[in-house]
Design a protein around this motif. Structure first.
Motif, PDB file in Angstrom:
ATOM      1  N   ASP A   1      -6.155   5.929   1.913  1.00  0.00           N
ATOM      2  CA  ASP A   1      -5.306   5.152   1.008  1.00  0.00           C
ATOM      3  C   ASP A   1      -5.391   5.707  -0.414  1.00  0.00           C
ATOM      4  O   ASP A   1      -5.974   6.759  -0.651  1.00  0.00           O
ATOM      5  CB  ASP A   1      -5.660   3.662   1.049  1.00  0.00           C
ATOM      6  CG  ASP A   1      -7.084   3.366   0.591  1.00  0.00           C
ATOM      7  OD1 ASP A   1      -7.802   4.296   0.199  1.00  0.00           O
ATOM      8  OD2 ASP A   1      -7.471   2.191   0.630  1.00  0.00           O
ATOM      9  N   ASP A   2      -4.807   4.977  -1.359  1.00  0.00           N
ATOM     10  CA  ASP A   2      -4.730   5.471  -2.736  1.00  0.00           C
ATOM     11  C   ASP A   2      -6.107   5.595  -3.387  1.00  0.00           C
ATOM     12  O   ASP A   2      -6.313   6.462  -4.236  1.00  0.00           O
ATOM     13  CB  ASP A   2      -3.807   4.600  -3.571  1.00  0.00           C
ATOM     14  CG  ASP A   2      -4.168   3.135  -3.532  1.00  0.00           C
ATOM     15  OD1 ASP A   2      -4.031   2.461  -4.555  1.00  0.00           O
ATOM     16  OD2 ASP A   2      -4.586   2.644  -2.466  1.00  0.00           O
ATOM     17  N   SER A   3      -7.076   4.774  -3.001  1.00  0.00           N
ATOM     18  CA  SER A   3      -8.418   4.919  -3.591  1.00  0.00           C
ATOM     19  C   SER A   3      -9.089   6.204  -3.107  1.00  0.00           C
ATOM     20  O   SER A   3      -9.812   6.846  -3.869  1.00  0.00           O
ATOM     21  CB  SER A   3      -9.280   3.697  -3.281  1.00  0.00           C
ATOM     22  OG  SER A   3      -9.473   3.566  -1.896  1.00  0.00           O
TER      23      SER A   3
ATOM     24  N   PHE B   1      -7.422   8.919  -2.355  1.00  0.00           N
ATOM     25  CA  PHE B   1      -6.712   9.951  -3.116  1.00  0.00           C
ATOM     26  C   PHE B   1      -7.316  10.087  -4.505  1.00  0.00           C
ATOM     27  O   PHE B   1      -7.537  11.191  -4.997  1.00  0.00           O
ATOM     28  CB  PHE B   1      -5.225   9.598  -3.215  1.00  0.00           C
ATOM     29  CG  PHE B   1      -4.421  10.618  -3.959  1.00  0.00           C
ATOM     30  CD1 PHE B   1      -3.958  11.764  -3.334  1.00  0.00           C
ATOM     31  CD2 PHE B   1      -4.121  10.436  -5.302  1.00  0.00           C
ATOM     32  CE1 PHE B   1      -3.217  12.706  -4.017  1.00  0.00           C
ATOM     33  CE2 PHE B   1      -3.381  11.371  -6.000  1.00  0.00           C
ATOM     34  CZ  PHE B   1      -2.928  12.512  -5.350  1.00  0.00           C
ATOM     35  N   GLN B   2      -7.618   8.964  -5.140  1.00  0.00           N
ATOM     36  CA  GLN B   2      -8.208   8.994  -6.477  1.00  0.00           C
ATOM     37  C   GLN B   2      -9.582   9.659  -6.433  1.00  0.00           C
ATOM     38  O   GLN B   2      -9.913  10.456  -7.302  1.00  0.00           O
ATOM     39  CB  GLN B   2      -8.318   7.577  -7.033  1.00  0.00           C
ATOM     40  CG  GLN B   2      -8.827   7.535  -8.453  1.00  0.00           C
ATOM     41  CD  GLN B   2      -8.798   6.121  -9.020  1.00  0.00           C
ATOM     42  OE1 GLN B   2      -8.296   5.205  -8.401  1.00  0.00           O
ATOM     43  NE2 GLN B   2      -9.343   5.969 -10.207  1.00  0.00           N
TER      44      GLN B   2
ATOM     45  N   ALA C   1       2.239   1.622  -3.533  1.00  0.00           N
ATOM     46  CA  ALA C   1       1.218   2.123  -4.461  1.00  0.00           C
ATOM     47  C   ALA C   1       0.974   3.616  -4.249  1.00  0.00           C
ATOM     48  O   ALA C   1       0.844   4.375  -5.216  1.00  0.00           O
ATOM     49  CB  ALA C   1      -0.082   1.345  -4.277  1.00  0.00           C
ATOM     50  N   GLN C   2       0.944   4.038  -2.984  1.00  0.00           N
ATOM     51  CA  GLN C   2       0.729   5.457  -2.711  1.00  0.00           C
ATOM     52  C   GLN C   2       1.908   6.298  -3.197  1.00  0.00           C
ATOM     53  O   GLN C   2       1.717   7.374  -3.768  1.00  0.00           O
ATOM     54  CB  GLN C   2       0.500   5.677  -1.223  1.00  0.00           C
ATOM     55  CG  GLN C   2       0.002   7.067  -0.913  1.00  0.00           C
ATOM     56  CD  GLN C   2      -0.404   7.218   0.531  1.00  0.00           C
ATOM     57  OE1 GLN C   2       0.307   6.808   1.426  1.00  0.00           O
ATOM     58  NE2 GLN C   2      -1.564   7.816   0.744  1.00  0.00           N
ATOM     59  N   ASN C   3       3.124   5.802  -3.016  1.00  0.00           N
ATOM     60  CA  ASN C   3       4.292   6.531  -3.520  1.00  0.00           C
ATOM     61  C   ASN C   3       4.258   6.664  -5.038  1.00  0.00           C
ATOM     62  O   ASN C   3       4.596   7.714  -5.589  1.00  0.00           O
ATOM     63  CB  ASN C   3       5.586   5.852  -3.080  1.00  0.00           C
ATOM     64  CG  ASN C   3       5.900   6.093  -1.635  1.00  0.00           C
ATOM     65  OD1 ASN C   3       5.366   7.001  -1.015  1.00  0.00           O
ATOM     66  ND2 ASN C   3       6.768   5.274  -1.076  1.00  0.00           N
TER      67      ASN C   3
ATOM     68  N   LEU D   1       1.575   6.668  -6.898  1.00  0.00           N
ATOM     69  CA  LEU D   1       0.498   7.595  -7.224  1.00  0.00           C
ATOM     70  C   LEU D   1       0.935   9.039  -7.008  1.00  0.00           C
ATOM     71  O   LEU D   1       0.708   9.901  -7.857  1.00  0.00           O
ATOM     72  CB  LEU D   1      -0.731   7.278  -6.371  1.00  0.00           C
ATOM     73  CG  LEU D   1      -2.003   8.027  -6.692  1.00  0.00           C
ATOM     74  CD1 LEU D   1      -2.442   7.751  -8.123  1.00  0.00           C
ATOM     75  CD2 LEU D   1      -3.098   7.624  -5.728  1.00  0.00           C
TER      76      LEU D   1
ATOM     77  N   SER E   1       0.832  -1.210   0.000  1.00  0.00           N
ATOM     78  CA  SER E   1       0.000   0.000   0.000  1.00  0.00           C
ATOM     79  C   SER E   1       0.867   1.261   0.000  1.00  0.00           C
ATOM     80  O   SER E   1       0.553   2.233  -0.685  1.00  0.00           O
ATOM     81  CB  SER E   1      -0.953   0.003   1.192  1.00  0.00           C
ATOM     82  OG  SER E   1      -0.227   0.033   2.405  1.00  0.00           O
TER      83      SER E   1
END
Length: 194
Positions: free
Chosen positions: A168-170, A172-173, A111-113, A115, A108
């Motif tokens: 998390d990244d979702s 952020f999206q 993936a965030q890095n 993104l 996770s």
């Protein structure tokens, strides 16, 4: 505060002696060393050469510690696996070792890095000092807005930390690609807004 919430606290969530191997995996190490080399080449200062040297030294230490932990855990796991008296015991030892191996890379965080690199890193996919400041400012502003939104919830601190630590990244999206409806003279036009 944003660094504490999104970097330090999640890192404390799991501990493994093999975690240093994360920093020497090719997907993590190559972008870091490439960025350091680009900065050192562009600026040609002693400070950048020192940073690159420190990075190489630290990654050598991480590799040594991580590989040593890997060998020790592998020997223990294979010994326990061979001495297991039942199939269930053998499977439990194998599953515990597999869990340790899968925990080496924090997927996770990776993936965030990636993104953040895509959004803030520019066309060269590397953070300049300015781009890093923009990203840190964005993160700080997000924490500030979450804190303001926490005023409407009871208990405020619990809600604030629950939202921040589950971000998390979702999320952020969803924040960056929100679909809004804009009305122009009787028409509905959809646009993506940052």
């Amino acid at each position: 505060l944003s660094s504490i919430i999104w970097e330090i606290i999640p890192a404390l969530g799991s501990f493994s002696a093999m975690r240093p191997l994360n920093f020497v995996t090719p997907k993590v190490a190559i972008p870091e060393v490439t960025r350091l080399m680009q900065v050192a080449y562009k600026e040609r200062s002693r400070r950048n050469i020192f940073d690159l040297s420190c990075w190489l030294f630290s990654r050598t230490c991480f590799a040594f510690v991580g590989l040593e932990a890997f060998v020790i855990k592998f020997v223990i796991a294979s010994s326990e696996h061979q001495s297991a008296t039942s199939t269930m015991g053998s499977l439990f030892v194998a599953a515990a070792y597999l869990n340790q191996m899968l925990g080496v890379v924090d997927v996770s965080k990776f993936a965030q890095n990636r993104l953040f690199t895509f959004i803030f890193g520019g066309e060269d996919s590397f953070f300049s000092p300015y781009e890093m400041k923009v990203m840190k400012t964005w993160q700080a502003m997000l924490v500030m807005n979450i804190w303001r939104a926490a005023k409407r919830h009871k208990p405020r601190m619990a809600w604030f930390f629950a939202v921040c630590l589950s971000y998390d990244d979702s999320d952020f999206q969803r924040l960056t690609l929100t679909q809004r409806s804009v009305v122009h003279v009787g028409q509905t036009q959809h646009e993506l807004t940052p």
